[in-house]
Motif scaffolding. Structure first.
Motif, PDB file in Angstrom:
ATOM      1  N   GLN A   1      -1.356  24.466  41.570  1.00 16.15           N
ATOM      2  CA  GLN A   1      -2.374  24.438  40.528  1.00 16.15           C
ATOM      3  C   GLN A   1      -2.635  25.866  40.066  1.00 16.15           C
ATOM      4  O   GLN A   1      -2.671  26.785  40.886  1.00 16.15           O
ATOM      5  CB  GLN A   1      -3.657  23.817  41.055  1.00 16.15           C
ATOM      6  N   TYR A   2      -2.820  26.022  38.759  1.00 16.91           N
ATOM      7  CA  TYR A   2      -3.035  27.371  38.241  1.00 16.91           C
ATOM      8  C   TYR A   2      -3.988  27.348  37.057  1.00 16.91           C
ATOM      9  O   TYR A   2      -4.200  26.327  36.422  1.00 16.91           O
ATOM     10  CB  TYR A   2      -1.710  28.023  37.848  1.00 16.91           C
ATOM     11  N   HIS A   3      -4.533  28.529  36.800  1.00 21.83           N
ATOM     12  CA  HIS A   3      -5.454  28.686  35.676  1.00 21.83           C
ATOM     13  C   HIS A   3      -5.280  30.081  35.089  1.00 21.83           C
ATOM     14  O   HIS A   3      -5.304  31.072  35.814  1.00 21.83           O
ATOM     15  CB  HIS A   3      -6.902  28.504  36.135  1.00 21.83           C
ATOM     16  N   PHE A   4      -5.067  30.139  33.784  1.00 26.05           N
ATOM     17  CA  PHE A   4      -5.008  31.407  33.058  1.00 26.05           C
ATOM     18  C   PHE A   4      -6.342  31.649  32.393  1.00 26.05           C
ATOM     19  O   PHE A   4      -6.979  30.714  31.906  1.00 26.05           O
ATOM     20  CB  PHE A   4      -3.941  31.355  31.954  1.00 26.05           C
ATOM     21  N   ASP A   5      -6.743  32.916  32.310  1.00 24.89           N
ATOM     22  CA  ASP A   5      -7.948  33.302  31.589  1.00 24.89           C
ATOM     23  C   ASP A   5      -7.585  34.489  30.698  1.00 24.89           C
ATOM     24  O   ASP A   5      -7.220  35.559  31.205  1.00 24.89           O
ATOM     25  CB  ASP A   5      -9.057  33.668  32.576  1.00 24.89           C
ATOM     26  N   TYR A   6      -7.660  34.295  29.375  1.00 32.12           N
ATOM     27  CA  TYR A   6      -7.357  35.356  28.420  1.00 32.12           C
ATOM     28  C   TYR A   6      -7.997  35.008  27.085  1.00 32.12           C
ATOM     29  O   TYR A   6      -8.352  33.852  26.834  1.00 32.12           O
ATOM     30  CB  TYR A   6      -5.854  35.555  28.259  1.00 32.12           C
TER      31      TYR A   6
ATOM     32  N   GLY B   1      -5.279  33.354  52.031  1.00 36.38           N
ATOM     33  CA  GLY B   1      -3.914  33.517  51.558  1.00 36.38           C
ATOM     34  C   GLY B   1      -3.373  32.333  50.783  1.00 36.38           C
ATOM     35  O   GLY B   1      -2.209  32.335  50.375  1.00 36.38           O
ATOM     36  N   TYR B   2      -4.181  31.319  50.529  1.00 36.89           N
ATOM     37  CA  TYR B   2      -3.708  30.136  49.817  1.00 36.89           C
ATOM     38  C   TYR B   2      -3.769  30.277  48.303  1.00 36.89           C
ATOM     39  O   TYR B   2      -3.101  29.555  47.587  1.00 36.89           O
ATOM     40  CB  TYR B   2      -4.506  28.895  50.233  1.00 36.89           C
ATOM     41  N   THR B   3      -4.578  31.178  47.808  1.00 32.86           N
ATOM     42  CA  THR B   3      -4.700  31.375  46.371  1.00 32.86           C
ATOM     43  C   THR B   3      -4.216  32.775  46.012  1.00 32.86           C
ATOM     44  O   THR B   3      -4.639  33.756  46.622  1.00 32.86           O
ATOM     45  CB  THR B   3      -6.157  31.193  45.902  1.00 32.86           C
ATOM     46  N   LEU B   4      -3.320  32.842  45.031  1.00 37.39           N
ATOM     47  CA  LEU B   4      -2.793  34.115  44.554  1.00 37.39           C
ATOM     48  C   LEU B   4      -3.490  34.471  43.248  1.00 37.39           C
ATOM     49  O   LEU B   4      -3.779  33.591  42.430  1.00 37.39           O
ATOM     50  CB  LEU B   4      -1.293  34.019  44.277  1.00 37.39           C
ATOM     51  N   PHE B   5      -3.709  35.753  43.055  1.00 36.63           N
ATOM     52  CA  PHE B   5      -4.271  36.258  41.813  1.00 36.63           C
ATOM     53  C   PHE B   5      -3.308  37.301  41.269  1.00 36.63           C
ATOM     54  O   PHE B   5      -2.901  38.217  41.990  1.00 36.63           O
ATOM     55  CB  PHE B   5      -5.638  36.899  42.053  1.00 36.63           C
ATOM     56  N   VAL B   6      -2.929  37.153  40.023  1.00 36.52           N
ATOM     57  CA  VAL B   6      -2.058  38.105  39.339  1.00 36.52           C
ATOM     58  C   VAL B   6      -2.744  38.398  38.012  1.00 36.52           C
ATOM     59  O   VAL B   6      -3.047  37.477  37.252  1.00 36.52           O
ATOM     60  CB  VAL B   6      -0.645  37.516  39.117  1.00 36.52           C
ATOM     61  N   GLU B   7      -2.975  39.680  37.753  1.00 34.95           N
ATOM     62  CA  GLU B   7      -3.748  40.002  36.550  1.00 34.95           C
ATOM     63  C   GLU B   7      -3.445  41.383  36.014  1.00 34.95           C
ATOM     64  O   GLU B   7      -2.902  42.240  36.713  1.00 34.95           O
ATOM     65  CB  GLU B   7      -5.242  39.881  36.840  1.00 34.95           C
TER      66      GLU B   7
END
Length: 85
Positions: free
Chosen positions: A60-65, A41-47
């Motif tokens: 901390q976050y990372h986008f991939d597109y 539950g520590y990392t969220l994914f929205v996609e």
């Protein structure tokens, strides 16, 4: 390209997707956006099909597109969820 992310906004939208979205397995879907967490539950994914966002510990976050157009459409969907629900 550097993308700024408002952590409070993202968490708010994530919670709205969980609250109002359709649950399928451990994922929630609303207006073309899928939201889920890792096992702890520590990392969220929205996609969506073209943009993936991973948001984790210490904001901390990372986008991939592939294109800025995809990213802009993704942002519009998040804002729409925030305003609509």
């Amino acid at each position: 390209m550097k993308n700024e992310l408002d952590a409070k906004f993202l968490l708010q939208v994530f919670e709205k997707i969980r609250q109002f979205g359709e649950k399928q397995d451990d994922k929630y879907r609303l207006n073309g956006i899928t939201a889920f967490t890792d096992l702890d539950g520590y990392t969220l994914f929205v996609e969506d099909p073209k943009v993936k966002l991973q948001f984790g510990f210490h904001n901390q976050y990372h986008f991939d597109y592939e294109s800025s157009e995809h990213f802009e459409q993704f942002q519009k969907k998040l804002k729409q969820i925030d305003e609509q629900y």
